[in-house]
Design an enzyme around this catalytic site. Structure first.
Site, PDB file in Angstrom:
ATOM      1  N   ASP A 177      36.749  40.452 -45.719  1.00 56.12           N
ATOM      2  CA  ASP A 177      36.006  41.496 -44.995  1.00 56.12           C
ATOM      3  C   ASP A 177      36.573  41.814 -43.622  1.00 56.12           C
ATOM      4  O   ASP A 177      36.345  42.901 -43.097  1.00 56.12           O
ATOM      5  CB  ASP A 177      34.543  41.067 -44.807  1.00 56.12           C
ATOM      6  CG  ASP A 177      34.422  39.909 -43.826  1.00 56.12           C
ATOM      7  OD1 ASP A 177      35.139  38.900 -44.012  1.00 56.12           O
ATOM      8  OD2 ASP A 177      33.650  40.026 -42.857  1.00 56.12           O
TER       9      ASP A 177
ATOM     10  N   ASP B 245      38.413  34.757 -48.814  1.00 54.10           N
ATOM     11  CA  ASP B 245      37.962  34.555 -47.444  1.00 54.10           C
ATOM     12  C   ASP B 245      36.572  33.885 -47.509  1.00 54.10           C
ATOM     13  O   ASP B 245      35.906  33.927 -48.552  1.00 54.10           O
ATOM     14  CB  ASP B 245      37.899  35.940 -46.778  1.00 54.10           C
ATOM     15  CG  ASP B 245      37.209  35.920 -45.455  1.00 54.10           C
ATOM     16  OD1 ASP B 245      37.576  35.089 -44.617  1.00 54.10           O
ATOM     17  OD2 ASP B 245      36.275  36.729 -45.248  1.00 54.10           O
TER      18      ASP B 245
HETATM   19  O1  LIG Z   1      38.359  33.874 -42.231  1.00 51.14           O
HETATM   20  P1  LIG Z   1      36.898  33.614 -42.269  1.00 51.14           P
HETATM   21  O2  LIG Z   1      36.505  32.540 -43.219  1.00 51.14           O
HETATM   22  O3  LIG Z   1      36.100  34.866 -42.478  1.00 51.14           O
HETATM   23  O4  LIG Z   1      36.565  33.083 -40.822  1.00 51.14           O
HETATM   24  C1  LIG Z   1      36.646  33.992 -39.717  1.00 51.14           C
HETATM   25  C2  LIG Z   1      35.840  33.441 -38.579  1.00 51.14           C
HETATM   26  O5  LIG Z   1      34.544  33.165 -39.129  1.00 51.14           O
HETATM   27  C3  LIG Z   1      33.586  32.622 -38.235  1.00 51.14           C
HETATM   28  O6  LIG Z   1      33.165  33.646 -37.356  1.00 51.14           O
HETATM   29  C4  LIG Z   1      32.531  34.710 -38.045  1.00 51.14           C
HETATM   30  O7  LIG Z   1      31.377  34.195 -38.725  1.00 51.14           O
HETATM   31  C5  LIG Z   1      30.319  33.728 -37.847  1.00 51.14           C
HETATM   32  C6  LIG Z   1      29.232  33.154 -38.744  1.00 51.14           C
HETATM   33  O8  LIG Z   1      28.779  34.114 -39.658  1.00 51.14           O
HETATM   34  C7  LIG Z   1      29.843  34.894 -36.992  1.00 51.14           C
HETATM   35  O9  LIG Z   1      28.822  34.460 -36.107  1.00 51.14           O
HETATM   36  C8  LIG Z   1      31.034  35.464 -36.189  1.00 51.14           C
HETATM   37  O10 LIG Z   1      30.614  36.625 -35.482  1.00 51.14           O
HETATM   38  C9  LIG Z   1      32.173  35.837 -37.101  1.00 51.14           C
HETATM   39  O11 LIG Z   1      33.343  36.222 -36.376  1.00 51.14           O
HETATM   40  C10 LIG Z   1      34.111  31.410 -37.517  1.00 51.14           C
HETATM   41  O12 LIG Z   1      33.219  31.050 -36.505  1.00 51.14           O
HETATM   42  C11 LIG Z   1      35.515  31.621 -36.959  1.00 51.14           C
HETATM   43  O13 LIG Z   1      36.036  30.380 -36.522  1.00 51.14           O
HETATM   44  C12 LIG Z   1      36.419  32.147 -38.060  1.00 51.14           C
HETATM   45  O14 LIG Z   1      37.735  32.363 -37.563  1.00 51.14           O
END
Ligand SMILES: O=P(O)(O)OC[C@H]1O[C@H](O[C@H]2O[C@H](CO)[C@@H](O)[C@H](O)[C@H]2O)[C@H](O)[C@@H](O)[C@@H]1O
Length: 244
Positions: free
Chosen positions: A198, A21
């Site tokens: 995570d 991830d």
């Molecule tokens: O599958 P991942 O690579 O973990 O992506 C999941 C989402 O990640 C991002 O959002 C998350 O990270 C942001 C930056 O740290 C944070 O601000 C947010 O609260 C988290 O949910 C991304 O913006 C999404 O598009 C992804 O789906």
């Protein structure tokens, strides 16, 4: 809830394949999607790790692939984006079985309008979906959820929860689909899949690696999970992967 031990050393696992991830696992979470700090060495360190594992290393993210490649420029890795809906080879050619539809223009316009009148709400426009980041308006989470549910119903979109985000996607693909598709192809086929993640959306990936005879590693706080092991944080992941 029984605590989970740290995983055995990577060198002790026979024929491992790594499925990683991105947010909250390879990079620390930040206030917004573009505010993350990606260590300069990360892309090349992951490439070296992939080479040492005969190419059996992939990133599996909820972000769209172009977004990941923007944060890891010149990094030739297999990447699955949009929660399993997109998969690309290290050279950047699509290996997804079917092309997912784009977000309908009317849904995008409605989401933009809602975000503009909802103070603190950040709209993330993704290739195959939308993200409503409510970190700065947690008191309005119910309102955001109701709007997202209506938008999903009206436009045939799929709603999922993440960390401080409600996401709408144009397909019901999940990270388990991404894992199964990657593990079916060389050089991954036949290896022991290890998924590290995570978020709640990583649980589909955890279930898939369990089915395929591998195991998962949860990053961060303990919760009900299909993971067998746990690492405390992003720094512990880098240390375990030996990419610090
Ligand atoms: O599958 P991942 O690579 O973990 O992506 C999941 C989402 O990640 C991002 O959002 C998350 O990270 C942001 C930056 O740290 C944070 O601000 C947010 O609260 C988290 O949910 C991304 O913006 C999404 O598009 C992804 O789906």
């Amino acid at each position: 809830m029984a605590p989970l031990d740290p995983p055995p050393r990577l060198s002790e696992i026979a024929d491992p394949a790594l499925l990683l991830d991105f947010d909250g696992t390879l990079v620390d979470l930040a206030e917004s999607p573009d505010a993350i700090t990606v260590p300069d060495h990360l892309g090349k360190a992951l490439e070296r790790k992939a080479a040492a594992m005969n190419g059996r290393l992939a990133i599996i993210s909820g972000r769209f692939i172009a977004d990941i490649r923007g944060h890891l420029p010149d990094c030739a890795l297999v990447i699955s984006g949009s929660h399993g809906a997109e998969i690309e080879s290290p050279e950047g050619s699509s290996v997804s079985e079917r092309e997912a539809p784009r977000v309908p223009a009317t849904a995008l316009a409605a989401a933009r309008d809602f975000a503009a009148r909802t103070e603190g709400l950040l709209l993330e426009e993704k290739a195959l979906g939308l993200g409503f980041h409510y970190r700065d308006c947690t008191d309005r989470e119910d309102e955001v959820r109701a709007f997202a549910q209506d938008l999903a119903r009206d436009h045939g979109l799929f709603l999922r929860d993440g960390k401080m985000i409600l996401e709408l996607a144009t397909t019901d693909a999940n990270k388990g689909d991404g894992v199964r598709a990657i593990m079916a192809q060389p050089p991954f086929a036949g290896a022991t899949p290890i998924f590290i993640g995570d978020d709640l959306t990583d649980e589909d990936g955890f279930a898939a690696v369990n089915e395929l005879g591998g195991f998962a590693i949860l990053v961060g706080e303990m919760r009900e999970t299909a993971a067998r092991y746990r690492l405390l944080d992003v720094a512990a992941v880098h240390k375990w992967l030996e990419i610090e």
